[in-house]
Write a protein that holds these residues in place. Sequence first.
Motif, mmCIF file in Angstrom:
data_model
loop_
_atom_site.group_PDB
_atom_site.id
_atom_site.type_symbol
_atom_site.label_atom_id
_atom_site.label_comp_id
_atom_site.label_asym_id
_atom_site.label_seq_id
_atom_site.Cartn_x
_atom_site.Cartn_y
_atom_site.Cartn_z
ATOM 1 N N TRP A 149 0.884 -1.169 0.000
ATOM 2 C CA TRP A 149 0.000 0.000 0.000
ATOM 3 C C TRP A 149 0.916 1.212 0.000
ATOM 4 O O TRP A 149 1.779 1.350 0.868
ATOM 5 C CB TRP A 149 -0.856 -0.027 1.252
ATOM 6 N N CYS A 151 0.999 5.618 -0.619
ATOM 7 C CA CYS A 151 0.165 6.805 -0.763
ATOM 8 C C CYS A 151 1.018 8.050 -0.586
ATOM 9 O O CYS A 151 2.138 7.999 -0.072
ATOM 10 C CB CYS A 151 -0.982 6.801 0.249
ATOM 11 N N ASN A 155 -1.276 12.350 2.682
ATOM 12 C CA ASN A 155 -2.635 11.812 2.676
ATOM 13 C C ASN A 155 -2.900 11.082 3.998
ATOM 14 O O ASN A 155 -2.800 9.853 4.097
ATOM 15 C CB ASN A 155 -2.813 10.873 1.479
ATOM 16 N N SER A 158 -5.463 8.080 4.088
ATOM 17 C CA SER A 158 -4.963 6.843 3.492
ATOM 18 C C SER A 158 -3.962 6.164 4.419
ATOM 19 O O SER A 158 -3.953 4.927 4.540
ATOM 20 C CB SER A 158 -4.312 7.143 2.138
#
Length: 228
Positions: A149, A151, A155, A158
Amino acid sequence: MSPPLGDIVDTRPVPPPARTVLEGRHIALVPFSVEDHARDLFDLSSGPANDALWAYMGQGPFATFEAFQAYYAAAATKDDPLLFAIVESGSRRAIGHATFMRIAPADRAVEVGNILYTPALQRTIGATEAMYLMARHVFDDLGYRRYEWKCNALNAPSRRAALRLGFTFEGIFRQHMIVKGRNRDTAWFALLDHEWPGAKAAFEAWLDPANFGPDGRQRRSLEELRST
């Protein structure tokens, strides 16, 4: 004396994710179709009130349906990123999307990304179920060893979501990308195959209808279930 080396691992490659249907109780992930999904998704994600949905995306917002349609018509043909619509189980209305991307079958590593949750999907049981279905497919069906994952480091939602879902923060890649003319430092997270059984058990306990009261509120959080 020999230098330290990593553990010996199975080097057989795994298959890349394919265009398949991942069916859940509340939502399903289906291969993205412009004809089936573009209009619903555009209507739920367009307009000034929804501009923030696109703040950290590589594309959008789109001023017209035609521009939205053209972008997603091209995106739907790619194998990496491999785009799935997130649809409601009953109506099959498209309420979000996500992709498998940076697919590396030889290393058995893959990333979940390009995640767009419209207001109709945000903070719902289906929002969590979508991430469970994708992770389960990667680990249980395909045999990957690393699920990533990433981001924008700015963010915060997230980053919170990654930790809630069981990913481990691995660090910041500084000046990693230029997106929409702006610097992007990237926060990296990963979930590994030996961590998946515990994460899976927590997901399934959280998604169990018994975990929700008559008002629809959770009885135990995902983090709490993962720590027991």
